[in-house]
Motif scaffolding. Structure first.
Motif, PDB file in Angstrom:
ATOM      1  N   HIS A  81      10.131 -62.206  90.340  1.00  0.00           N
ATOM      2  CA  HIS A  81       8.950 -61.820  91.120  1.00  0.00           C
ATOM      3  C   HIS A  81       9.083 -60.426  91.710  1.00  0.00           C
ATOM      4  O   HIS A  81      10.164 -60.011  92.099  1.00  0.00           O
ATOM      5  CB  HIS A  81       8.744 -62.802  92.284  1.00  0.00           C
ATOM      6  CG  HIS A  81       8.605 -64.218  91.849  1.00  0.00           C
ATOM      7  ND1 HIS A  81       7.526 -64.685  91.145  1.00  0.00           N
ATOM      8  CD2 HIS A  81       9.425 -65.285  92.026  1.00  0.00           C
ATOM      9  CE1 HIS A  81       7.684 -65.969  90.898  1.00  0.00           C
ATOM     10  NE2 HIS A  81       8.828 -66.359  91.419  1.00  0.00           N
ATOM     11  N   ARG A 115      -2.626 -65.441  86.490  1.00  0.00           N
ATOM     12  CA  ARG A 115      -1.889 -66.612  87.002  1.00  0.00           C
ATOM     13  C   ARG A 115      -1.903 -67.754  85.995  1.00  0.00           C
ATOM     14  O   ARG A 115      -1.635 -68.901  86.345  1.00  0.00           O
ATOM     15  CB  ARG A 115      -2.480 -67.042  88.355  1.00  0.00           C
ATOM     16  CG  ARG A 115      -2.259 -66.037  89.474  1.00  0.00           C
ATOM     17  CD  ARG A 115      -0.793 -65.866  89.873  1.00  0.00           C
ATOM     18  NE  ARG A 115      -0.303 -67.042  90.557  1.00  0.00           N
ATOM     19  CZ  ARG A 115       0.759 -67.737  90.179  1.00  0.00           C
ATOM     20  NH1 ARG A 115       1.451 -67.399  89.109  1.00  0.00           N
ATOM     21  NH2 ARG A 115       1.140 -68.789  90.868  1.00  0.00           N
ATOM     22  N   GLN A 118      -3.589 -71.359  86.482  1.00  0.00           N
ATOM     23  CA  GLN A 118      -3.162 -72.258  87.572  1.00  0.00           C
ATOM     24  C   GLN A 118      -4.378 -72.592  88.432  1.00  0.00           C
ATOM     25  O   GLN A 118      -5.364 -71.852  88.434  1.00  0.00           O
ATOM     26  CB  GLN A 118      -2.146 -71.522  88.464  1.00  0.00           C
ATOM     27  CG  GLN A 118      -0.866 -71.153  87.794  1.00  0.00           C
ATOM     28  CD  GLN A 118       0.273 -72.062  88.207  1.00  0.00           C
ATOM     29  OE1 GLN A 118       0.187 -72.796  89.171  1.00  0.00           O
ATOM     30  NE2 GLN A 118       1.342 -72.017  87.455  1.00  0.00           N
ATOM     31  N   GLN A 122      -3.263 -72.003  94.022  1.00  0.00           N
ATOM     32  CA  GLN A 122      -1.896 -71.559  93.698  1.00  0.00           C
ATOM     33  C   GLN A 122      -1.818 -70.082  93.294  1.00  0.00           C
ATOM     34  O   GLN A 122      -0.742 -69.567  93.057  1.00  0.00           O
ATOM     35  CB  GLN A 122      -1.341 -72.405  92.536  1.00  0.00           C
ATOM     36  CG  GLN A 122      -1.156 -73.864  92.855  1.00  0.00           C
ATOM     37  CD  GLN A 122      -0.054 -74.084  93.880  1.00  0.00           C
ATOM     38  OE1 GLN A 122       0.994 -73.439  93.833  1.00  0.00           O
ATOM     39  NE2 GLN A 122      -0.301 -74.969  94.823  1.00  0.00           N
ATOM     40  N   TRP A 123      -2.940 -69.405  93.203  1.00  0.00           N
ATOM     41  CA  TRP A 123      -2.919 -68.031  92.704  1.00  0.00           C
ATOM     42  C   TRP A 123      -2.153 -67.090  93.618  1.00  0.00           C
ATOM     43  O   TRP A 123      -1.380 -66.254  93.161  1.00  0.00           O
ATOM     44  CB  TRP A 123      -4.337 -67.482  92.550  1.00  0.00           C
ATOM     45  CG  TRP A 123      -5.153 -68.098  91.462  1.00  0.00           C
ATOM     46  CD1 TRP A 123      -4.736 -69.015  90.529  1.00  0.00           C
ATOM     47  CD2 TRP A 123      -6.537 -67.852  91.192  1.00  0.00           C
ATOM     48  NE1 TRP A 123      -5.783 -69.343  89.709  1.00  0.00           N
ATOM     49  CE2 TRP A 123      -6.894 -68.651  90.081  1.00  0.00           C
ATOM     50  CE3 TRP A 123      -7.498 -67.038  91.784  1.00  0.00           C
ATOM     51  CZ2 TRP A 123      -8.179 -68.646  89.552  1.00  0.00           C
ATOM     52  CZ3 TRP A 123      -8.778 -67.026  91.258  1.00  0.00           C
ATOM     53  CH2 TRP A 123      -9.113 -67.826  90.158  1.00  0.00           C
ATOM     54  N   THR A 124      -2.410 -67.176  94.920  1.00  0.00           N
ATOM     55  CA  THR A 124      -1.954 -66.116  95.837  1.00  0.00           C
ATOM     56  C   THR A 124      -1.279 -66.639  97.094  1.00  0.00           C
ATOM     57  O   THR A 124      -1.109 -65.902  98.059  1.00  0.00           O
ATOM     58  CB  THR A 124      -3.167 -65.258  96.268  1.00  0.00           C
ATOM     59  OG1 THR A 124      -4.165 -66.125  96.842  1.00  0.00           O
ATOM     60  CG2 THR A 124      -3.779 -64.513  95.087  1.00  0.00           C
ATOM     61  N   LYS A 129       3.567 -64.863  94.013  1.00  0.00           N
ATOM     62  CA  LYS A 129       2.327 -65.251  93.327  1.00  0.00           C
ATOM     63  C   LYS A 129       1.256 -64.179  93.497  1.00  0.00           C
ATOM     64  O   LYS A 129       0.546 -63.826  92.561  1.00  0.00           O
ATOM     65  CB  LYS A 129       1.808 -66.576  93.897  1.00  0.00           C
ATOM     66  CG  LYS A 129       2.726 -67.762  93.668  1.00  0.00           C
ATOM     67  CD  LYS A 129       2.157 -68.990  94.375  1.00  0.00           C
ATOM     68  CE  LYS A 129       3.052 -70.195  94.216  1.00  0.00           C
ATOM     69  NZ  LYS A 129       2.478 -71.376  94.899  1.00  0.00           N
TER      70      LYS A 129
END
Length: 194
Positions: A81, A115, A118, A122-124, A129
């Protein structure tokens, strides 16, 4: 949308961490415009903060930007990440504020693609993320948050702010308890609510 003034970053780190809530991260990505509202931040207080990369004034290639002027972008990699921060405090005081979560505002189709389909929630809702969703890479290291293509604009006024200990810093002694994490109370995109 008005880009924030450079002067905005010249305030005490903990105040800045709260004032970032509600601001918009805007990324003029080659594939389209991506915008997220900051809903969670974590402050790192440099030399005296065991959880900070710059604890004890540690100066390395990675932390060098933290010694620069407030408002610079500090990106670093953790596992696979990219994490993104706002440099805070005067020059040579290496404080930084991690952007932990944003609420998607614009560019939904692109975020969904980035993403990998998803669920939207859950994206951000986490620091690794949100950079994927907004197409942010290490390329932004050392740039300024007032300069395109990745910048901050005035967004929405956040009226209810919660504070608590930071996340994922278990091995940092007493620093584990500092209430340096701030989030918009009740926002569903915050990474953790406790």
């Amino acid at each position: 949308m008005n880009i924030v003034e450079r002067e905005f970053f010249y305030q005490p780190t903990l105040d800045l961490a709260k004032d970032l809530l509600g601001k918009y991260i805007v990324h003029e990505h080659s594939s389209g415009l991506l915008i997220g509202k900051i809903v969670e931040t974590e402050a790192y207080m440099g030399p005296e903060d065991r959880a900070a990369h710059s604890f004890g004034n540690r100066r390395t290639k990675r932390t060098e930007v933290m010694f620069g002027e407030p408002g610079l972008i500090y990106t670093y990699q953790m596992h696979t990440h990219t994490l993104i921060n706002v440099v805070a405090a005067p020059v040579d005081t290496p404080n930084a504020i991690l952007i932990r979560a944003v609420e998607p505002i614009e560019g939904m189709e692109l975020m969904k693609e980035f993403r990998k389909n998803q669920p939207m929630k859950q994206w951000t809702n986490g620091p690794g993320k949100l950079t994927k969703a907004l197409g942010i890479t290490m390329e932004s290291y050392g740039k300024h948050w007032t300069e395109k293509p990745l910048y901050l604009t005035e967004g929405e006024k956040v009226t209810a702010i919660s504070a608590g200990p930071r996340i994922g810093i278990e091995n940092s002694g007493e620093a584990v308890h500092y209430p340096y994490r701030f989030w918009e109370t009740g926002n569903p995109f915050v990474s953790k609510t406790r």
